[in-house]
Design an enzyme around this catalytic site. Structure first.
Site, mmCIF file in Angstrom:
data_model
loop_
_atom_site.group_PDB
_atom_site.id
_atom_site.type_symbol
_atom_site.label_atom_id
_atom_site.label_comp_id
_atom_site.label_asym_id
_atom_site.label_seq_id
_atom_site.Cartn_x
_atom_site.Cartn_y
_atom_site.Cartn_z
ATOM 1 C CG ASP A 70 -5.002 2.127 8.274
ATOM 2 O OD1 ASP A 70 -4.304 1.303 7.642
ATOM 3 O OD2 ASP A 70 -5.446 3.176 7.769
ATOM 4 C CB CYS B 14 -0.960 -0.021 1.178
ATOM 5 S SG CYS B 14 -2.325 1.139 0.987
HETATM 6 P P1 RI2 Z 1 0.507 6.193 7.056
HETATM 7 C C1 RI2 Z 1 -3.363 3.479 4.727
HETATM 8 O O1 RI2 Z 1 -4.735 3.346 4.604
HETATM 9 C C2 RI2 Z 1 -2.638 2.168 4.528
HETATM 10 O O2 RI2 Z 1 -3.327 1.083 5.097
HETATM 11 C C3 RI2 Z 1 -1.346 2.488 5.233
HETATM 12 O O3 RI2 Z 1 -0.557 1.349 5.487
HETATM 13 C C4 RI2 Z 1 -1.877 3.145 6.482
HETATM 14 O O4 RI2 Z 1 -2.980 3.954 6.022
HETATM 15 C C5 RI2 Z 1 -0.889 3.991 7.247
HETATM 16 O O5 RI2 Z 1 -0.424 5.040 6.447
HETATM 17 P P2 RI2 Z 1 -5.611 4.316 3.600
HETATM 18 O O6 RI2 Z 1 -5.892 5.544 4.354
HETATM 19 O O7 RI2 Z 1 -0.260 6.837 8.174
HETATM 20 O O8 RI2 Z 1 -4.788 4.597 2.388
HETATM 21 O O9 RI2 Z 1 1.766 5.542 7.536
HETATM 22 O O10 RI2 Z 1 -6.861 3.555 3.316
HETATM 23 O O11 RI2 Z 1 0.732 7.125 5.898
#
Ligand code: RI2
Length: 287
Positions: free
Chosen positions: A182, A113
């Site tokens: 998350d 991701c």
């Molecule tokens: P940072 C994201 O979720 C991904 O799951 C990623 O690993 C997590 O948030 C943490 O991201 P989404 O918001 O806070 O894209 O480290 O659904 O950037």
């Protein structure tokens, strides 16, 4: 989905509450308090899984009851939002610095991701002069892996894009898995983008360490009192056009939980901890 990543979402919510407070030009403190509470509900309902959003909102609103004059309320909200954002940015830098110490020259990294915290570690290792190779998953259905690979390529890091189902095939080449989070539960389980738990399982099978990178505001105190983390399900159109598959149900859960036993370390701005120490971190933060 215009703002992605649990940390960025939390900071955007803090900023939104600050702007609401500063733009309120009447002098009825109760109306502003109601508007702030309503706005918080709206923000919270956008993304139910990332506890970082709720923790950011609570941090910004923590002086709402104690604020007796409208100027104090505006000032407190703006100050709390600024402090939250500043601390969140500092936490990312510290995580990058600490996490990079565990990356060796020549390491092959797998990420999933798009996580600012995981990227902070990878970018820091690169700027320390370590030669690293990164495999990044596409991360269906929203393909946030594209953001990751573009960023790494821009920084001059050797990066290879793979489809999510290639993870077990490639695992034999990987030295370390680095992903974000998350939400982190009090039992050390990590809730992250769908597919993370499969990656961790493959890594466990191949004895490849799994590093989670997460600011401490992603730890959930609610899980300490028994609450379960709600896993967001998003629109089926993200997966496929349902009109092309009449009679077929489409299910699109966007996060999953990786149990503590498949995680080696969690890198936070307070240091490197075992997932089993999540309870202690939450206790320390909540007093
Ligand atoms: P940072 C994201 O979720 C991904 O799951 C990623 O690993 C997590 O948030 C943490 O991201 P989404 O918001 O806070 O894209 O480290 O659904 O950037």
């Amino acid at each position: 989905m215009e703002i992605r990543g649990a940390g960025k979402i939390a900071k955007a919510a803090a900023l939104a509450l600050k702007e609401l407070a500063l733009n309120y030009d009447k002098d009825d403190i109760n109306v502003l308090k109601d508007e702030l509470r309503k706005a918080s509900e709206t923000l919270l309902s956008t993304r139910p899984t990332a506890i970082s959003l709720e923790n950011a909102i609570n941090c910004v609103l923590r002086d709402i009851e104690a604020s007796l004059r409208i100027e104090d309320l505006r000032e407190n909200i703006a100050r709390n939002a600024d402090i939250f954002i500043e601390n969140a940015d500092k936490a990312l830098d510290t995580i990058g610095e600490i996490g990079a110490r565990r990356i060796k020259d020549g390491d092959v990294i797998l990420t999933h991701c798009n996580s600012s915290a995981a990227l902070a570690v990878i970018l820091h290792a690169h700027s320390d002069g370590k030669k690293i190779n990164v495999y990044a998953t596409e991360s269906r259905p929203k393909k946030q892996g594209y953001i990751t690979v573009r960023k790494l390529a821009d920084e001059g890091i050797s990066v290879t894009l793979i489809v999510d189902s290639a993870v077990r095939y490639i695992m034999q080449e990987i030295d370390i898995v680095i992903v974000g989070a998350d939400t982190i539960a009090s039992n050390g389980a990590v809730i992250n983008k769908i597919g993370t738990s499969q990656i961790a399982l493959c890594a466990h099978e191949a004895r490849v360490p799994v590093m989670i990178c997460a600011e401490t505001y992603k730890f959930s105190k609610e899980t300490m009192t028994g609450e379960l983390v709600k896993i967001e399900e998003r629109d089926e159109h993200e997966v496929v056009d349902p009109a092309e598959f009449p009679g077929v149900k489409i299910f699109n859960p966007v996060f999953d939980a990786t149990p503590a036993e498949y995680i080696d370390v969690i890198v936070t701005e307070r240091g490197v901890i075992s997932p089993y120490a999540a309870y202690e971190i939450i206790k320390e933060m909540e007093g």
